[in-house]
Design a protein around this motif. Structure first.
Motif, mmCIF file in Angstrom:
data_model
loop_
_atom_site.group_PDB
_atom_site.id
_atom_site.type_symbol
_atom_site.label_atom_id
_atom_site.label_comp_id
_atom_site.label_asym_id
_atom_site.label_seq_id
_atom_site.Cartn_x
_atom_site.Cartn_y
_atom_site.Cartn_z
ATOM 1 N N TYR A 34 0.877 -1.169 0.000
ATOM 2 C CA TYR A 34 0.000 0.000 0.000
ATOM 3 C C TYR A 34 0.913 1.217 0.000
ATOM 4 C CZ TYR A 34 -3.554 3.372 1.416
ATOM 5 O OH TYR A 34 -4.408 4.444 1.457
ATOM 6 N N GLU A 35 0.769 2.054 -0.986
ATOM 7 C CA GLU A 35 1.658 3.206 -1.193
ATOM 8 C C GLU A 35 3.123 2.759 -1.195
ATOM 9 O OE1 GLU A 35 0.493 6.037 1.838
ATOM 10 O OE2 GLU A 35 -1.020 6.901 0.495
ATOM 11 N N ASN A 74 -8.124 -2.432 -4.278
ATOM 12 C CA ASN A 74 -8.314 -1.080 -4.818
ATOM 13 C C ASN A 74 -9.790 -0.783 -5.054
ATOM 14 O OD1 ASN A 74 -5.697 0.002 -4.872
ATOM 15 N ND2 ASN A 74 -5.219 -1.139 -6.733
ATOM 16 N N LYS A 75 -10.505 -1.758 -5.575
ATOM 17 C CA LYS A 75 -11.940 -1.578 -5.808
ATOM 18 C C LYS A 75 -12.694 -1.473 -4.486
ATOM 19 C CE LYS A 75 -15.817 -3.593 -8.301
ATOM 20 N NZ LYS A 75 -16.275 -4.693 -9.171
ATOM 21 N N PHE A 77 -11.630 -0.462 -1.490
ATOM 22 C CA PHE A 77 -11.329 0.781 -0.776
ATOM 23 C C PHE A 77 -11.407 2.028 -1.667
ATOM 24 C CE2 PHE A 77 -9.327 -2.470 1.875
ATOM 25 C CZ PHE A 77 -9.816 -2.112 3.116
ATOM 26 N N GLN A 78 -11.813 1.858 -2.913
ATOM 27 C CA GLN A 78 -11.953 2.951 -3.878
ATOM 28 C C GLN A 78 -10.687 3.805 -3.950
ATOM 29 O OE1 GLN A 78 -15.542 4.950 -2.716
ATOM 30 N NE2 GLN A 78 -16.838 3.238 -3.326
ATOM 31 N N THR A 79 -9.598 3.141 -4.258
ATOM 32 C CA THR A 79 -8.304 3.807 -4.365
ATOM 33 C C THR A 79 -7.485 3.124 -5.455
ATOM 34 O OG1 THR A 79 -6.345 4.504 -3.127
ATOM 35 C CG2 THR A 79 -7.237 2.337 -2.587
ATOM 36 N N ASP A 80 -6.284 3.611 -5.698
ATOM 37 C CA ASP A 80 -5.367 2.955 -6.610
ATOM 38 C C ASP A 80 -3.994 2.781 -5.956
ATOM 39 O OD1 ASP A 80 -4.513 5.565 -6.523
ATOM 40 O OD2 ASP A 80 -4.389 5.831 -8.687
ATOM 41 N N LYS A 81 -3.978 2.739 -4.631
ATOM 42 C CA LYS A 81 -2.720 2.712 -3.887
ATOM 43 C C LYS A 81 -2.218 1.305 -3.558
ATOM 44 C CE LYS A 81 -3.555 7.250 -1.990
ATOM 45 N NZ LYS A 81 -3.695 8.061 -0.792
ATOM 46 N N SER A 83 -0.842 -2.372 -4.656
ATOM 47 C CA SER A 83 -0.158 -2.971 -5.796
ATOM 48 C C SER A 83 0.529 -4.255 -5.340
ATOM 49 C CB SER A 83 0.869 -1.994 -6.386
ATOM 50 O OG SER A 83 1.848 -1.682 -5.428
#
Length: 109
Positions: A34-35, A74-75, A77-81, A83
């Motif tokens: 995450y990040e 990501n879906k 938590f509605q984020t793109d952080k 990976s």
């Protein structure tokens, strides 16, 4: 085109349960981040009295599974952080010596 069979390193058969545990060689290892930092992932049911968390997997030997899990997080938590990152270095963890003092066990009362 079929997948290449992984190399079997060792296996153990349990005559009592008739189960075989097999250890295979992995080409690489992938972890969720995450990040771009390491994470831990758990699920807690607030309706249960004890609320014991269930820790979920964060490390995979299959790249596709790691990437798909990151997409799902990501879906969710509605984020793109989130990976997936390939582990490229290896540092063995050394166990404590057998004669090292240990913390006392908690009583179950």
């Amino acid at each position: 085109m079929s997948r290449r069979l992984p190399k079997l390193l060792i296996e153990k058969y349990d005559k009592k349960t008739h189960r075989t545990r097999q250890i295979f060689e992995a080409a690489a290892y992938y972890v969720l981040t995450y990040e771009n930092g390491p994470i831990n992932h758990r699920d807690v049911n607030k309706l249960l009295n004890n609320g014991t968390p269930k820790y979920l997997r964060i490390a995979y030997s299959n790249k596709g599974t790691a990437v798909q899990t990151a997409r799902r997080l990501n879906k969710l938590f509605q984020t793109d952080k989130f990976s997936a990152a390939k582990v490229v270095s290896y540092e063995p963890v050394v166990d404590a010596p057998k004669d090292a003092p240990r913390a006392p066990k908690k009583s179950k009362t």
